[in-house]
Enzyme design. Structure first.
Site, PDB file in Angstrom:
ATOM      1  NE  ARG A  44     -27.594   4.479   4.186  1.00 53.10           N
ATOM      2  CZ  ARG A  44     -28.878   4.846   4.029  1.00 53.10           C
ATOM      3  NH1 ARG A  44     -29.266   5.486   2.940  1.00 53.10           N
ATOM      4  NH2 ARG A  44     -29.754   4.572   4.962  1.00 53.10           N
ATOM      5  CE  LYS A 193      -3.468   1.590  -2.953  1.00 49.45           C
ATOM      6  NZ  LYS A 193      -4.013   0.937  -4.130  1.00 49.45           N
TER       7      LYS A 193
HETATM    8  C1  LIG Z   1      -5.062   0.047  -4.452  1.00 48.68           C
HETATM    9  C2  LIG Z   1      -5.760   0.101  -5.755  1.00 48.68           C
HETATM   10  C3  LIG Z   1      -7.147  -0.095  -5.857  1.00 48.68           C
HETATM   11  C4  LIG Z   1      -8.001  -0.486  -4.666  1.00 48.68           C
HETATM   12  O1  LIG Z   1      -8.080   0.516  -3.718  1.00 48.68           O
HETATM   13  P1  LIG Z   1      -8.316   0.244  -2.155  1.00 48.68           P
HETATM   14  O2  LIG Z   1      -8.361   1.604  -1.608  1.00 48.68           O
HETATM   15  O3  LIG Z   1      -7.169  -0.584  -1.681  1.00 48.68           O
HETATM   16  O4  LIG Z   1      -9.610  -0.496  -2.042  1.00 48.68           O
HETATM   17  C5  LIG Z   1      -7.733   0.026  -7.108  1.00 48.68           C
HETATM   18  N1  LIG Z   1      -7.006   0.318  -8.197  1.00 48.68           N
HETATM   19  C6  LIG Z   1      -5.677   0.499  -8.137  1.00 48.68           C
HETATM   20  C7  LIG Z   1      -4.931   0.819  -9.393  1.00 48.68           C
HETATM   21  C8  LIG Z   1      -5.004   0.400  -6.920  1.00 48.68           C
HETATM   22  O5  LIG Z   1      -3.681   0.571  -6.885  1.00 48.68           O
END
Ligand SMILES: *Cc1c(COP(=O)(O)O)cnc(C)c1O
Length: 389
Positions: A44, A193
């Site tokens: 952790r 993303k």
């Molecule tokens: C998807 C997203 C998040 C959250 O991320 P997760 O990995 O889905 O928890 C935060 N900020 C933006 C701009 C996003 O597109």
């Protein structure tokens, strides 16, 4: 950071010479004597695979240190834990829905005040800040209408009141924009993303500008424990190896798609910061290294949910799914998907019409993406060809 530097910032394994980063799938590390170890004691607190990812991300963003979390929201949550009751956040008004939910339903309850302003005009931020302001929290570009805020101007306002500027850099990626060089103090990413880039994991990242902030986030990461596991760290590192080439291709595809949409008779508005018609084109051009991202949103002349449904179920290359930034193109209908929890009146105020559609361009060939959109427009029965019949 050049593609060469990114690729070579990822070290080979010093122990074996393995050119790719080993997955240290372990929970603990043997100690020679109590407290005497090779820099790792419990997974952790630290893990060698995660350490590589965290160091690489710090370099990508030009920060002091990086931290990997289980999701983007876990990364955002770790940053919010720097706050104390009675402090205030000034946030961009069309903030990511998940961040809005976390701010409103978790942190407001704990006595954190949140004010939402249109940060595309830095004056609005200057008018909103107070002595209670601890964070100015922006995303640039935003989701789904791709509003761009002047990071440098806002960072000056943050400094003038002793607040920290936090930038969610998910949409721009570190290829287009390095907010720390523009004055930001903390960067967050949904690694899910562009950074991961293959729609095969969820991950979150934080990068800090100063050693002092690094120590605080390190403490929270270990104390709360929302870390990213070693296998997903490995996949994220592998994603970063191709981030530059993927992102540039996605930007090129999005530019072509946006120009096609602008000419399409089925379309009423196109949102893409790379178009001179976009409200924030000038600042995007200055701030984003000539790269405008892979996301394009648009609304239909036939502004109904039904027309949008016909379109988003009619595409073939563009798969209907939430999320963005991966190599495969995705399409989504924010009013029924990512922004379904936002009341319709508030959506309309933010420019999210009933027929608003968001495209995440992947790395396919632009001609194929455009052809796919053309055939899907026919299915909405609003294309000029169908109208003429
Ligand atoms: C998807 C997203 C998040 C959250 O991320 P997760 O990995 O889905 O928890 C935060 N900020 C933006 C701009 C996003 O597109």
């Amino acid at each position: 950071m050049s593609a060469t530097k990114i690729i070579h910032s990822i070290p080979s394994d010093p122990l074996t010479g393995a050119i790719s980063v080993p997955v240290y799938q372990t929970s603990t590390f043997i100690q020679e004597a109590p407290g005497v170890n090779k820099g790792f004691d419990y997974a952790r607190s630290n893990n060698p695979t995660r350490k590589v990812l965290e160091d690489v991300v710090a370099q990508l963003e030009g920060g002091d240190a990086g931290f990997a979390f289980g999701t983007g929201l876990a990364a955002i949550d770790a940053v919010l834990k720097l706050l104390s009751t009675g402090e205030e956040i000034i946030a961009v008004d069309d903030i990511y829905g998940g961040a809005y939910r976390l701010f409103t339903h978790v942190y407001e309850k704990l006595g954190i005040d949140i004010k939402y302003v249109d940060t595309t005009n830095a004056e609005n931020v200057a008018n909103a800040v107070s002595t209670k302001t601890k964070f100015i929290w922006i995303e640039s570009p935003t989701n789904p209408t791709l509003k761009v805020s002047d990071i440098e101007a806002i960072s000056k306002i943050a400094k003038s009141v002793g607040a920290l500027l936090v930038v969610d850099n998910t949409f721009a990626s570190p290829i287009a924009q390095q907010p720390i060089s523009l004055g930001a103090d903390i960067i967050v990413h949904s690694g899910t993303k562009y950074i991961g880039g293959h729609s095969d994991l969820v991950a979150g990242l934080v990068v800090t500008k100063t050693e002092e902030l690094s120590e605080k986030i390190k403490f929270i990461q270990n104390a709360s424990g929302g870390i990213l596991g070693p296998w997903d760290c490995f996949l994220t590192i592998r994603g970063i190896e191709t981030l530059d080439i993927r992102f540039r291709r996605q930007c090129e595809n999005a530019q072509k798609v946006a120009e096609f949409l602008l000419k399409s008779e089925a379309v009423s508005e196109v949102y893409f910061p790379g178009l001179p018609t976009h409200k924030n084109h000038d600042i995007a051009k200055r701030q984003q290294n000539g790269l405008f991202g892979g996301i394009v949103s648009f609304s239909l002349k036939k502004d109904t949910v039904e027309a949008a449904n016909a379109f988003v179920t009619g595409t073939e290359c563009f798969k209907l799914a939430e999320s963005l930034g991966g190599v495969k193109s995705l399409v989504c209908h924010p009013p029924q998907m990512t922004h379904a929890s936002v009341p319709r009146a508030r959506r309309l105020e933010a420019g999210i019409k009933d027929s608003l559609i968001r495209l995440s361009c992947g790395i396919e060939n632009a001609e194929d993406l455009i052809q796919d959109l053309e055939q899907a427009f026919k299915k909405t029965e609003v294309s000029p060809a169908t109208v003429a019949v």
